[in-house]
Design an enzyme around this catalytic site. Structure first.
Site, PDB file in Angstrom:
ATOM      1  N   GLY A 411       0.831  -1.200   0.000  1.00 14.66           N
ATOM      2  CA  GLY A 411       0.000   0.000   0.000  1.00 14.66           C
ATOM      3  C   GLY A 411       0.860   1.243   0.000  1.00 14.66           C
ATOM      4  O   GLY A 411       2.069   1.170   0.167  1.00 14.66           O
ATOM      5  N   PRO A 412       0.197   2.390  -0.199  1.00 13.47           N
ATOM      6  CA  PRO A 412       0.947   3.653  -0.247  1.00 13.47           C
ATOM      7  C   PRO A 412       1.595   3.966   1.103  1.00 13.47           C
ATOM      8  O   PRO A 412       1.269   3.333   2.113  1.00 13.47           O
ATOM      9  CB  PRO A 412      -0.108   4.687  -0.589  1.00 13.47           C
ATOM     10  CG  PRO A 412      -1.414   4.011  -0.545  1.00 13.47           C
ATOM     11  CD  PRO A 412      -1.227   2.558  -0.403  1.00 13.47           C
ATOM     12  N   PRO A 413       2.494   4.932   1.134  1.00 10.14           N
ATOM     13  CA  PRO A 413       3.168   5.258   2.400  1.00 10.14           C
ATOM     14  C   PRO A 413       2.177   5.785   3.428  1.00 10.14           C
ATOM     15  O   PRO A 413       1.182   6.408   3.076  1.00 10.14           O
ATOM     16  CB  PRO A 413       4.146   6.366   2.014  1.00 10.14           C
ATOM     17  CG  PRO A 413       4.219   6.351   0.544  1.00 10.14           C
ATOM     18  CD  PRO A 413       2.966   5.764   0.022  1.00 10.14           C
ATOM     19  N   GLY A 414       2.477   5.514   4.657  1.00  2.00           N
ATOM     20  CA  GLY A 414       1.714   6.102   5.757  1.00  2.00           C
ATOM     21  C   GLY A 414       0.375   5.456   6.025  1.00  2.00           C
ATOM     22  O   GLY A 414      -0.467   6.018   6.709  1.00  2.00           O
ATOM     23  N   VAL A 415       0.137   4.246   5.510  1.00  2.47           N
ATOM     24  CA  VAL A 415      -1.148   3.608   5.785  1.00  2.47           C
ATOM     25  C   VAL A 415      -1.052   2.630   6.950  1.00  2.47           C
ATOM     26  O   VAL A 415      -2.019   1.959   7.280  1.00  2.47           O
ATOM     27  CB  VAL A 415      -1.713   2.873   4.544  1.00  2.47           C
ATOM     28  CG1 VAL A 415      -2.146   3.867   3.500  1.00  2.47           C
ATOM     29  CG2 VAL A 415      -0.702   1.896   3.987  1.00  2.47           C
ATOM     30  N   GLY A 416       0.117   2.527   7.545  1.00  2.98           N
ATOM     31  CA  GLY A 416       0.235   1.710   8.746  1.00  2.98           C
ATOM     32  C   GLY A 416       0.852   0.342   8.519  1.00  2.98           C
ATOM     33  O   GLY A 416       0.691  -0.550   9.347  1.00  2.98           O
ATOM     34  N   LYS A 417       1.583   0.171   7.452  1.00  2.00           N
ATOM     35  CA  LYS A 417       2.186  -1.144   7.179  1.00  2.00           C
ATOM     36  C   LYS A 417       3.206  -1.498   8.257  1.00  2.00           C
ATOM     37  O   LYS A 417       3.178  -2.581   8.839  1.00  2.00           O
ATOM     38  CB  LYS A 417       2.866  -1.139   5.795  1.00  2.00           C
ATOM     39  CG  LYS A 417       1.926  -0.809   4.666  1.00  2.00           C
ATOM     40  CD  LYS A 417       2.580  -0.909   3.324  1.00  2.00           C
ATOM     41  CE  LYS A 417       3.677   0.117   3.089  1.00  2.00           C
ATOM     42  NZ  LYS A 417       3.208   1.503   2.998  1.00  2.00           N
ATOM     43  N   THR A 418       4.093  -0.542   8.507  1.00  2.00           N
ATOM     44  CA  THR A 418       5.141  -0.803   9.492  1.00  2.00           C
ATOM     45  C   THR A 418       4.534  -0.992  10.873  1.00  2.00           C
ATOM     46  O   THR A 418       4.917  -1.899  11.614  1.00  2.00           O
ATOM     47  CB  THR A 418       6.122   0.384   9.534  1.00  2.00           C
ATOM     48  OG1 THR A 418       6.468   0.707   8.203  1.00  2.00           O
ATOM     49  CG2 THR A 418       7.351   0.041  10.315  1.00  2.00           C
ATOM     50  N   SER A 788      -4.123   3.196 -18.330  1.00  2.00           N
ATOM     51  CA  SER A 788      -5.424   3.652 -17.849  1.00  2.00           C
ATOM     52  C   SER A 788      -5.728   5.103 -18.177  1.00  2.00           C
ATOM     53  O   SER A 788      -6.795   5.609 -17.859  1.00  2.00           O
ATOM     54  CB  SER A 788      -5.543   3.424 -16.335  1.00  2.00           C
ATOM     55  OG  SER A 788      -4.691   4.293 -15.667  1.00  2.00           O
ATOM     56  N   LYS A 831      -8.040   4.805  -6.729  1.00  2.00           N
ATOM     57  CA  LYS A 831      -8.362   5.922  -7.612  1.00  2.00           C
ATOM     58  C   LYS A 831      -9.616   6.643  -7.132  1.00  2.00           C
ATOM     59  O   LYS A 831      -9.676   7.876  -7.134  1.00  2.00           O
ATOM     60  CB  LYS A 831      -8.557   5.407  -9.043  1.00  2.00           C
ATOM     61  CG  LYS A 831      -7.225   4.991  -9.690  1.00  2.00           C
ATOM     62  CD  LYS A 831      -7.443   4.354 -11.036  1.00  2.00           C
ATOM     63  CE  LYS A 831      -6.112   4.038 -11.702  1.00  2.00           C
ATOM     64  NZ  LYS A 831      -6.281   3.288 -12.947  1.00  2.00           N
TER      65      LYS A 831
HETATM   66  P1  ADP Z   1       3.842   2.756   6.335  1.00  2.00           P
HETATM   67  O1  ADP Z   1       4.726   1.734   6.906  1.00  2.00           O
HETATM   68  O2  ADP Z   1       2.649   2.150   5.648  1.00  2.00           O
HETATM   69  O3  ADP Z   1       4.492   3.758   5.488  1.00  2.00           O
HETATM   70  P2  ADP Z   1       3.484   3.545   9.048  1.00  2.00           P
HETATM   71  O4  ADP Z   1       3.202   2.207   9.598  1.00  2.00           O
HETATM   72  O5  ADP Z   1       4.808   4.120   9.257  1.00  2.00           O
HETATM   73  O6  ADP Z   1       3.184   3.566   7.520  1.00  2.00           O
HETATM   74  O7  ADP Z   1       2.370   4.527   9.568  1.00  2.00           O
HETATM   75  C1  ADP Z   1       2.536   5.917   9.662  1.00  2.00           C
HETATM   76  C2  ADP Z   1       1.836   6.420  10.890  1.00  2.00           C
HETATM   77  O8  ADP Z   1       0.437   6.363  10.761  1.00  2.00           O
HETATM   78  C3  ADP Z   1       2.150   5.589  12.087  1.00  2.00           C
HETATM   79  O9  ADP Z   1       2.348   6.445  13.170  1.00  2.00           O
HETATM   80  C4  ADP Z   1       0.922   4.747  12.285  1.00  2.00           C
HETATM   81  O10 ADP Z   1       0.736   4.370  13.606  1.00  2.00           O
HETATM   82  C5  ADP Z   1      -0.156   5.638  11.809  1.00  2.00           C
HETATM   83  N1  ADP Z   1      -1.289   4.891  11.290  1.00  2.00           N
HETATM   84  C6  ADP Z   1      -1.447   4.423  10.035  1.00  2.00           C
HETATM   85  N2  ADP Z   1      -2.598   3.756   9.914  1.00  2.00           N
HETATM   86  C7  ADP Z   1      -3.222   3.816  11.105  1.00  2.00           C
HETATM   87  C8  ADP Z   1      -4.475   3.310  11.607  1.00  2.00           C
HETATM   88  N3  ADP Z   1      -5.319   2.628  10.840  1.00  2.00           N
HETATM   89  N4  ADP Z   1      -4.753   3.550  12.880  1.00  2.00           N
HETATM   90  C9  ADP Z   1      -3.915   4.243  13.663  1.00  2.00           C
HETATM   91  N5  ADP Z   1      -2.752   4.754  13.265  1.00  2.00           N
HETATM   92  C10 ADP Z   1      -2.388   4.544  11.973  1.00  2.00           C
END
Ligand code: ADP
Length: 892
Positions: A411-418, A788, A831
């Site tokens: 998924g895109p950055p910042g969606v909580g993967k890590t 697309s 999208k």
């Molecule tokens: P990624 O690895 O996808 O780039 P991160 O895991 O670093 O993203 O997430 C970025 C920040 O957003 C983190 O602080 C994370 O806890 C927070 N975050 C993302 N998704 C959620 C969620 N569904 N609920 C709570 N916090 C989230």
């Protein structure tokens, strides 16, 4: 000489085993055997006053005290004691030995000994068994010969005659010229020895005095006693009753000693001269080490190596690796620290010692309910993803060594993967380690460099394991899609080995050069996109997609998770700073336009920083008006009460007195509430607004597409313009081959249907006559590719040729064929979310993408009109205000 006299000494020492006491020497004896203890107690301890002479060998277990100790008993006293005494005949000649029948053994005693005086006697602590020991320090006084040896109880006594010369005998000898020469010779040699020793140790002063005051025959004994010479020589010295013989023997021994010192000195000088610089350094270092040891300052190399060895021993290496490590350690021990290779060898061994060969974090009994709670408390939404994680954990619980696929969050950055991966670690009770693979092109980054390279290192995996210090962590392989292939090998193939349960038991890092077992590691991967991941690697993984959040979801995430966390990170709480929901909404709309929440979190952090500055400032300087108001009024009231209507006095109160209290009151009284003005002040003017689309499509030739990038879905404008030329198509904006082809197809399709679309008066007319077409995809820094954009390109061209504007509230996506069919595309959910973020109200999708709409959150769909298109005409019909500008009735 045969008569017995009372001697000043109290014990007689006979040569025994390898020890001879000479007159003038001092000896320390531990008496531990029952007979020697008895001897001490009966002859030395209790009968002190009697000046007895008795003989008894002390047979101590300790070899060091193996001299035979006999008390000197004056003639007659032995028989007076009334004890049974066994007479032993003693020969007078030197060659004869005394034979004493002991119960078990037959000891041969030397017929001469030395009378000794006890200088010190100490009694050891009594053992629980009642055994006592004594330590006697004796000084040798004069030679004697044994006349008769007898036993008294368990010990021996002897009748002796001293071998001391009488005064007249002495005077006679002193006249003898031979004696004079001999004694001079002896003194000269002794003097020489003393001066040599003086140079070396600077302790000669006292010995010199001795040389001048002590009679020469005694000196001979004293000197010889201080050297380490053989037992035979000592014996012959004892037997040298004749003064001349004694002197010449002593001179010979002293001279030999002198020569040996000289030779040793010469050798040292010679060797020192040959020492190279590094050897000298080595010597100096050795000395320094010795000094440090003395000082208790033990942090030098050798101790380091010892510490390293200890660390290696406790590292729990498998036996074959332990052998390998020991070999390397032996090599290290032979090297000097300045030698090349020393350091690399040490660093290598340190790594071996640091690696968690066996060390595991204790795995908790997996509680699925608790794991679910953990996931829920860390993350909002993501229901399906969490469900899949729970399933994964459940399988692990039932079969801990299950070789399930590796989870890969895409998924895109910042969606909580890590953060999801770290929640998995928390749920499993394991440590978490993140290995970033972004930009890794060199296989050695995964597998390490061989140690033959300069600056070689282990790969990132081994490095990560060393950092985390357990062999069963959850290891996140971050951005696994960003590894690339180049001349330095293929990191993906190395990763394949890592993720293969068959092979990762014996993972071979080139630097480590011994296999390491990775099978206990739980691997989790993340990627922005699936496509770049090499298929064999993808095959080992189970992809879980995290498509990004809707603004509503972001708002909830912000309110529940991000704000509390951000406040906490900045040492604040809601007492200091409040960010109302409306303001968070504004931040989402105006300052971020991302799929994830990372920028949102950053912006919230900026607000928290600003608030922290204010709070910190307030703590230092409380506004005066408040201060006066709060503290001044009760004081004033008191004054007024006392003053009988007199003049009101003001009292100045020092700030420090109630400073803390004031700021506390102040804080609680007014938390900082974020408002629009503060947003603008801290975050700057809004970066995005809903008018953007309208402004950009204000002129004909521009259409709104939806594309998919590594950052998730994006709104992509397509601009087309015409100018004088000869029918060429120009394309700009970092485009890949597929998108260029799409542009060609779009232009062909429009040209072919120019008449039907009312763009040309008749079918014979070439709409490109005399003009060139330029199509540009703004945001030129972002590489774009994919089919697309087909429908968007056609729409832009139709808009250009017809000079009609497209609808600003409509975005589209879809691939077209030459015949005008609209084919389905990927990433629909992302999208649509992107369109929603941009405030777009209508989305045109290929009809066959209808099935993908189930993934889109209902809240988003409720705000959007989704229009499905089968053919290009359907798209055009929806894209323009009032429908498509084609000729009525014509069949496209
Ligand atoms: P990624 O690895 O996808 O780039 P991160 O895991 O670093 O993203 O997430 C970025 C920040 O957003 C983190 O602080 C994370 O806890 C927070 N975050 C993302 N998704 C959620 C969620 N569904 N609920 C709570 N916090 C989230």
């Amino acid at each position: 000489m045969a008569e017995s006299v009372e001697l000043p000494g109290r014990l007689g020492i006979l040569p025994f085993r390898n020890k001879v006491l000479l007159p003038g020497a001092i000896i320390r004896i531990r008496c531990t055997s029952p007979s020697s203890v008895k001897l001490v107690e009966q002859e030395l301890w209790q009968r002190e006053e009697k000046g007895l002479i008795g003989i008894l060998p002390v047979r101590d277990a300790a070899e060091t005290a193996a001299a035979a100790v006999v008390p000197m008993v004056s003639q007659g006293v032995g028989s007076d004691s009334g004890e049974r005494s066994t007479r032993v005949q003693v020969g007078t000649s030197d060659s004869q030995r005394l034979d004493v029948k002991n119960q078990q053994e037959n000891i041969q005693w030397h017929p001469r000994g030395v009378a000794a005086r006890a200088l010190h006697l100490s009694r050891g602590v009594e053992k629980p068994s009642g055994r006592v020991t004594y330590t006697v320090i004796l000084e040798g006084l004069c030679r004697f010969s044994v006349q008769e040896l007898s036993t008294r109880g368990t010990y021996y006594t002897a009748r002796i005659s001293p071998l001391e010369m009488t005064k007249t005998e002495m005077e006679q000898v002193e006249q003898d010229p031979d004696f004079i020469t001999l004694s001079r010779q002896f003194k000269a040699t002794a003097m020489e020895l003393i001066s040599v020793l003086e140079q070396k140790q600077k302790t000669g002063g006292r010995t010199k005095v001795l040389l001048e005051t002590v009679p020469v025959h005694k000196l001979a004994d004293i000197f010889v006693a201080s050297f380490e010479i053989s037992f035979e020589e000592q014996l012959s010295m004892l037997d040298s009753v004749d003064l001349k013989v004694r002197l010449s023997k002593a001179t010979e021994i002293v001279d030999r000693h002198l020569q040996s010192i000289r030779v040793a000195e010469k050798i040292t000088q010679k060797v020192e001269g040959q020492l190279s610089k590094s050897q000298k350094e080595f010597l100096l270092r050795q000395q320094m080490r010795a000094i440090k040891e003395e000082l208790g300052d033990n942090d030098d190399d050798e101790d380091d190596v010892a510490a390293l060895e200890r660390k290696m021993q406790s590292a729990g290496m498998p036996s074959n690796i332990w052998k390998h490590a020991q070999r390397e350690l032996r090599r290290l021990k032979k090297m000097q620290p300045q030698q090349p290779g020393y350091n690399s060898s040490r660093v290598y061994l340190e790594l071996l010692a640091d690696l968690p060969w066996q060390n595991t974090s204790e795995e908790l009994e997996l509680d699925l309910k608790a794991a679910k709670e953990q996931l829920d408390s860390d993350h909002y939404g993501l229901v399906k993803v969490k469900q899949r994680i729970i399933e994964y954990l459940a399988v692990r619980k039932l079969k801990p060594d299950a070789r399930g696929p590796v989870l890969c969050f895409v998924g895109p950055p910042g969606v909580g993967k890590t953060s999801l991966a770290s929640s998995i670690a928390a749920a499993l009770g394991r440590k978490f380690v993140r290995i970033s693979l972004g930009g890794v092109k060199d296989e050695a980054d995964i597998r390490g460099h061989r140690r033959t390279y300069i600056g070689s290192m282990p790969g990132r995996l081994i490095e990560g394991l060393k950092r985390v210090a357990v062999c069963n962590p959850v290891m996140l392989l971050d951005e696994i899609d960003k590894t690339g292939v180049d001349v330095r090998g293929d990191p993906a193939s190395a990763l394949l080995e890592v993720l293969d349960p068959e092979q990762n038991r014996t993972f071979n890092d080139h630097y480590l050069n011994v296999p390491f077992d990775l099978s206990k590691v739980v691997f989790v991967a993340t990627a922005n996109r699936v496509q770049p991941i090499p298929p064999p690697l993808l095959d080992r993984m189970e992809v879980i997609e995290l498509p990004g959040y809707t603004p509503e979801e972001k708002l909830k995430i912000a309110m529940r998770h991000l704000i509390p966390r951000v406040l906490d990170q900045h040492g604040l709480s809601s007492e200091f700073l409040q960010i109302p929901e409306d303001m968070v909404k504004l931040v989402i709309q105006r300052y971020t336009r991302e799929a994830g929440v990372r920028n949102l979190e950053r912006n919230l952090a900026a607000l928290a920083r600003a608030a922290a500055v204010r709070v910190a400032e307030q703590e230092q300087a409380v506004p005066l008006s408040k201060d006066v108001h709060q503290l001044g009024s009760p004081l004033l009231e008191n004054r007024l009460a006392d003053a009988d209507g007199g003049e009101v006095e003001m009292e100045v109160i020092p700030m420090s007195v109630n400073n803390h209290e004031i700021s506390n009151t102040f804080r609680i009284a007014s938390p900082l509430v974020v408002d629009e003005a503060m947003l603008e002040k801290v975050l700057g003017p809004p970066r995005f607004d809903d008018r953007e689309t309208a402004e950009r499509v204000a002129s004909p030739g521009v259409s709104v597409g939806l594309v998919w990038t590594t950052f998730g879905g994006e709104v992509q404008f397509v601009e087309a313009t015409a100018m004088v030329g000869n029918g060429e198509l120009h394309l700009t904006g970092q485009l890949g081959d597929v998108i260029k082809e799409s542009a060609q197809i779009a232009l062909t399709w429009v040209r072919a249907r120019a008449a039907d679309l009312n763009l040309a008066a008749s079918e014979d007319i070439n709409i490109l006559e005399g003009r060139d077409i330029h199509i540009h995809f703004p945001a030129g820094a972002v590489p774009k590719d994919g089919p697309s954009a087909g429908v968007t390109l056609v729409t832009a061209l139709v808009s250009l040729f017809s000079q009609r504007r497209v609808r600003a509230d409509t975005a589209m996506t879809g691939e077209i064929t030459l015949r005008g069919l609209v084919l389905p595309v990927g990433g629909v959910k992302d999208k649509i979310l992107a369109a929603h973020r941009y405030g777009i109200k209508r989305v045109i999708l290929p009809e066959r993408n209808l099935k993908d709409l189930v993934e889109v959150p209902a809240a988003v769909l409720a705000n959007l009109e989704v229009l499905l298109a089968k053919r290009m005409e359907d798209v055009l019909e929806q894209a323009f205000e009032g429908g498509c500008p084609w000729r009525q009735g014509s069949k496209l």
